[in-house]
Design an enzyme around this catalytic site. Structure first.
Site, PDB file in Angstrom:
ATOM      1  N   HIS A  85      -3.208   7.588   6.827  1.00 37.10           N
ATOM      2  CA  HIS A  85      -3.298   6.325   7.723  1.00 37.10           C
ATOM      3  C   HIS A  85      -4.299   5.421   7.750  1.00 37.10           C
ATOM      4  O   HIS A  85      -4.258   4.768   8.839  1.00 37.10           O
ATOM      5  CB  HIS A  85      -1.671   5.786   8.301  1.00 37.10           C
ATOM      6  CG  HIS A  85      -1.180   4.471   7.192  1.00 37.10           C
ATOM      7  ND1 HIS A  85      -1.605   2.756   7.898  1.00 37.10           N
ATOM      8  CD2 HIS A  85      -0.884   4.037   6.132  1.00 37.10           C
ATOM      9  CE1 HIS A  85      -1.229   1.986   7.287  1.00 37.10           C
ATOM     10  NE2 HIS A  85      -0.517   1.955   6.516  1.00 37.10           N
ATOM     11  N   ASP A 117       0.537  -1.403   0.302  1.00 36.44           N
ATOM     12  CA  ASP A 117       0.025   0.105   0.013  1.00 36.44           C
ATOM     13  C   ASP A 117       0.428   1.298  -0.015  1.00 36.44           C
ATOM     14  O   ASP A 117       0.272   2.193   0.062  1.00 36.44           O
ATOM     15  CB  ASP A 117      -1.180   0.090   1.087  1.00 36.44           C
ATOM     16  CG  ASP A 117      -0.319  -0.456   2.776  1.00 36.44           C
ATOM     17  OD1 ASP A 117       0.660  -0.737   2.248  1.00 36.44           O
ATOM     18  OD2 ASP A 117      -0.906   0.002   3.261  1.00 36.44           O
TER      19      ASP A 117
END
Length: 314
Positions: free
Chosen positions: A273, A67
């Site tokens: 995040h 990611d």
């Protein structure tokens, strides 16, 4: 200088958030844009901004989880086909394995880049990178499931301005004499008096400092690395009451991010995040919990821009 958040989700993309990428826009300072991580579809996110890929000159990869890097190959290749401009060289910074990831992907896909890439492998003992005359970057290893780095971007102090009011009061004519005094030289005035330029220059104006962390468990010892920064970008993958899970998976809670910001006395904390389970208004729960510990906390969202102002002159 400003932060431009291109991806603020953790693990996988969500409807409102793409995976990790933050741009540091330094166009007014040195004509460059720097990326920190490059998750899947980063180039699609860039299409929705004013960022020109040719201006991206440095990409810092915090760690090699997908990611954070699965958008890198696509961006590198698309950068070769810019309309109306020849892309300049690009420098990639990251831990062991980044070069292999990029070169293997390019080789197997038979992709060709029209510009040179320089790889800088980061040491797990930490270090410093001299980027140009205006900026340097310190980095250190964090505490994640794989080697993950935090970066501190440090702007050089700016020379102090000339005390023009004092010079005008002395009747110093503008022009060449002002320039000489600004350079710190000693000059002789038409009336025979001498002036030392160093006596007529304000103290240097402190440069700005921005810290961007990769994924990490909370460590109070990291506060020294972040101390007094103008901005800290920190993950907030878990809620305040999920400290055990955060530690288990190598992440931090929103409360832990706020605690670090408090210990480090940073000016502003940006939470990023964010787990997909905090979709919609639920992300505000993370912000509220963090602000009870560190009021100067903001919740980053995709395409948010956050200016980093210069400190007030002394």
């Amino acid at each position: 200088m400003h932060l431009h958040f291109l991806g603020t989700s953790s693990g996988s993309p969500a409807i409102e958030r793409n995976v990790s990428c933050t741009a540091l826009n330094l166009l007014p300072e040195n004509g460059e844009i720097w990326l920190f991580d490059c998750g899947e579809a980063t180039q699609h996110q860039i299409l929705r901004t004013s960022i020109r890929p040719g201006k991206i000159r440095r990409i810092f990869i915090t760690h090699l989880h997908g990611d954070h890097i699965f958008g890198l190959l696509g961006l590198l290749c698309s950068r070769s086909f810019l309309s109306g401009e020849q892309p300049g060289p690009l420098t990639l910074y990251g831990g062991a394995g980044l070069r292999e990831f990029v070169e293997t992907g390019l080789r197997l896909s038979r992709s060709y880049l029209s510009y040179p890439i320089e790889f800088v492998e980061l040491s797990e003992t930490g270090g410093e990178i001299a980027c140009d005359a205006a900026f340097r970057v310190k980095y250190r290893l964090l505490d994640h499931a794989v080697p993950s780095f935090g970066f501190r971007v440090i702007e050089a102090d700016r020379p102090g301005s000339l005390k023009t009011d004092a010079l005008e009061a002395l009747g110093v004519p503008k022009g060449a004499l002002y320039g000489a005094l600004k350079r710190g030289e000693t000059v002789t005035l038409p009336n025979g008096n001498t002036l030392n330029g160093k006596d007529f220059i304000h103290p240097p104006r402190k440069g700005r400092e921005v810290v961007l962390f990769g994924d990490t468990r909370f460590q109070a010892a990291f506060a020294d690395f972040c101390a007094d920064a103008d901005a800290l970008v920190h993950e907030a993958t878990f809620a305040a009451d999920e400290a055990a899970n955060a530690a288990r998976f190598g992440h931090s809670t929103c409360a832990q991010a706020a605690e670090l910001a408090k210990l480090a006395r940073v000016k502003t904390l940006y939470l990023s995040h964010i787990s997909a389970k905090f979709s919609g208004g639920r992300a505000q729960e993370l912000l509220a919990a963090a602000q009870t510990i560190f009021p100067r906390t903001e919740l980053a969202h995709d395409f948010m821009e956050a200016p980093i102002p210069l400190p007030e002159a002394a």
